[in-house]
Motif scaffolding. Structure first.
Motif, PDB file in Angstrom:
ATOM      1  N   GLN A 128      77.026  11.854  21.944  1.00 27.95           N
ATOM      2  CA  GLN A 128      78.061  12.890  22.044  1.00 27.95           C
ATOM      3  C   GLN A 128      78.168  13.675  20.738  1.00 27.95           C
ATOM      4  O   GLN A 128      78.289  14.899  20.746  1.00 27.95           O
ATOM      5  CB  GLN A 128      79.422  12.260  22.398  1.00 27.95           C
ATOM      6  CG  GLN A 128      80.537  13.281  22.574  1.00 27.95           C
ATOM      7  CD  GLN A 128      80.264  14.285  23.688  1.00 27.95           C
ATOM      8  OE1 GLN A 128      79.896  13.898  24.783  1.00 27.95           O
ATOM      9  NE2 GLN A 128      80.424  15.568  23.409  1.00 27.95           N
ATOM     10  N   HIS A 131      75.316  16.062  20.484  1.00 27.48           N
ATOM     11  CA  HIS A 131      75.562  17.190  21.388  1.00 27.48           C
ATOM     12  C   HIS A 131      76.564  18.165  20.754  1.00 27.48           C
ATOM     13  O   HIS A 131      76.353  19.386  20.771  1.00 27.48           O
ATOM     14  CB  HIS A 131      76.086  16.660  22.725  1.00 27.48           C
ATOM     15  CG  HIS A 131      76.427  17.743  23.706  1.00 27.48           C
ATOM     16  ND1 HIS A 131      75.474  18.503  24.343  1.00 27.48           N
ATOM     17  CD2 HIS A 131      77.628  18.210  24.128  1.00 27.48           C
ATOM     18  CE1 HIS A 131      76.066  19.386  25.131  1.00 27.48           C
ATOM     19  NE2 HIS A 131      77.374  19.227  25.025  1.00 27.48           N
ATOM     20  N   ASP A 132      77.656  17.627  20.185  1.00 26.11           N
ATOM     21  CA  ASP A 132      78.675  18.476  19.551  1.00 26.11           C
ATOM     22  C   ASP A 132      78.115  19.218  18.345  1.00 26.11           C
ATOM     23  O   ASP A 132      78.376  20.406  18.153  1.00 26.11           O
ATOM     24  CB  ASP A 132      79.887  17.634  19.127  1.00 26.11           C
ATOM     25  CG  ASP A 132      80.684  17.108  20.315  1.00 26.11           C
ATOM     26  OD1 ASP A 132      80.537  17.672  21.426  1.00 26.11           O
ATOM     27  OD2 ASP A 132      81.436  16.136  20.137  1.00 26.11           O
ATOM     28  N   LYS A 135      75.951  22.103  19.458  1.00 24.43           N
ATOM     29  CA  LYS A 135      76.764  23.256  19.874  1.00 24.43           C
ATOM     30  C   LYS A 135      77.300  24.016  18.654  1.00 24.43           C
ATOM     31  O   LYS A 135      77.308  25.246  18.638  1.00 24.43           O
ATOM     32  CB  LYS A 135      77.933  22.798  20.755  1.00 24.43           C
ATOM     33  CG  LYS A 135      77.527  22.441  22.162  1.00 24.43           C
ATOM     34  CD  LYS A 135      78.685  22.374  23.141  1.00 24.43           C
ATOM     35  CE  LYS A 135      79.817  21.519  22.654  1.00 24.43           C
ATOM     36  NZ  LYS A 135      80.840  21.227  23.668  1.00 24.43           N
ATOM     37  N   ALA A 187      84.692  22.570  14.061  1.00 27.58           N
ATOM     38  CA  ALA A 187      84.954  21.208  14.529  1.00 27.58           C
ATOM     39  C   ALA A 187      86.459  20.939  14.520  1.00 27.58           C
ATOM     40  O   ALA A 187      87.004  20.377  15.476  1.00 27.58           O
ATOM     41  CB  ALA A 187      84.225  20.196  13.644  1.00 27.58           C
ATOM     42  N   ASN A 190      88.237  22.836  17.307  1.00 26.22           N
ATOM     43  CA  ASN A 190      87.936  22.315  18.651  1.00 26.22           C
ATOM     44  C   ASN A 190      88.164  20.812  18.763  1.00 26.22           C
ATOM     45  O   ASN A 190      87.747  20.189  19.753  1.00 26.22           O
ATOM     46  CB  ASN A 190      86.480  22.651  19.013  1.00 26.22           C
ATOM     47  CG  ASN A 190      86.276  24.149  19.164  1.00 26.22           C
ATOM     48  OD1 ASN A 190      86.752  24.748  20.119  1.00 26.22           O
ATOM     49  ND2 ASN A 190      85.599  24.767  18.222  1.00 26.22           N
ATOM     50  N   ILE A 192      86.821  18.289  17.271  1.00 31.52           N
ATOM     51  CA  ILE A 192      85.583  17.529  17.392  1.00 31.52           C
ATOM     52  C   ILE A 192      85.484  16.580  16.200  1.00 31.52           C
ATOM     53  O   ILE A 192      85.610  17.009  15.052  1.00 31.52           O
ATOM     54  CB  ILE A 192      84.347  18.457  17.413  1.00 31.52           C
ATOM     55  CG1 ILE A 192      84.391  19.355  18.668  1.00 31.52           C
ATOM     56  CG2 ILE A 192      83.051  17.667  17.355  1.00 31.52           C
ATOM     57  CD1 ILE A 192      83.331  20.444  18.679  1.00 31.52           C
ATOM     58  N   LEU A 194      83.120  14.266  13.966  1.00 33.91           N
ATOM     59  CA  LEU A 194      81.679  14.241  13.728  1.00 33.91           C
ATOM     60  C   LEU A 194      81.208  12.959  13.062  1.00 33.91           C
ATOM     61  O   LEU A 194      80.233  12.958  12.326  1.00 33.91           O
ATOM     62  CB  LEU A 194      81.270  15.444  12.882  1.00 33.91           C
ATOM     63  CG  LEU A 194      81.519  16.803  13.539  1.00 33.91           C
ATOM     64  CD1 LEU A 194      81.136  17.923  12.589  1.00 33.91           C
ATOM     65  CD2 LEU A 194      80.754  16.916  14.841  1.00 33.91           C
TER      66      LEU A 194
END
Length: 196
Positions: A128, A131-132, A135, A187, A190, A192, A194
């Motif tokens: 994941q 993937h992040d 993006k 990040a 959104n 996210i 990491l």
């Protein structure tokens, strides 16, 4: 570029934190020769010295941006400490990459967690995160994305990146700095995370 001659280092840092990116460029210009010379005399390798030099300023940028730098009038000494620690880290990494004999009982390389397969949960989280990150990289401006991919995915030195993209090393460093800052901002915006 604005003339920052009359400004002290701490004043330039305050300006940089307030959004004046040229103030940090002035700091780089002011300290680059001394810091690079120190690094080069420690590692005796031009490409490695360039990499550690760039990493020194990237680390300084991150620390300042995270509000962890304390103004005490010793910015130059602080930069030198960062460079020194990165040099030490480099030599530790080189040393740890040397193979150990399995005959030595204090190094049981066959029974180390960091060498074993990760569990399924860790693998899913890592997938994941990948993937992040992918993006976020795709959302970067092209020049920043190009430098980031060359540095972290092709393992190119900043000198090689500068040569390949026909820009100065300082420009390559600036693009990397903005790429990292933009990725952190995106990040954060959104939500996210990491890291595992």
């Amino acid at each position: 570029m604005k003339d920052y001659t009359g400004y002290g280092d701490d004043q330039l840092i305050v300006l940089y934190v307030d959004g004046d990116n040229e103030a940090f460029d002035a700091l780089i210009e002011r300290h680059k020769d001394r810091i690079y010379t120190y690094i080069y005399h420690s590692v005796k390798n031009e490409d490695l010295a360039n990499d550690i030099f760039q990493e020194t300023f990237v680390k300084a940028i991150m620390t300042i941006r995270q509000g962890r730098y304390t103004e005490n009038g010793h910015f130059s000494a602080w930069l030198s400490r960062i460079a020194h620690n990165l040099i030490i880290d480099y030599y530790r990494q080189v040393k740890s990459e040397n193979l150990q004999s399995t005959d030595e009982t204090e190094y049981n390389i066959l029974n180390r967690k960091e060498l074993s397969d990760i569990n399924i949960e860790d693998r899913l989280v890592a997938t994941q995160i990948e993937h992040d990150v992918h993006k976020l990289i795709l959302a970067l401006p092209e020049a920043q994305r190009e430098v980031l991919l060359m540095r972290y995915y092709k393992n190119m030195s900043f000198k090689e990146i500068a040569d390949k993209t026909c820009v100065s090393i300082n420009t390559a460093l600036g693009r990397m700095r903005y790429a990292i800052l933009n990725m952190r901002r995106m990040a954060h915006e959104n939500h996210i995370v990491l890291s595992i």
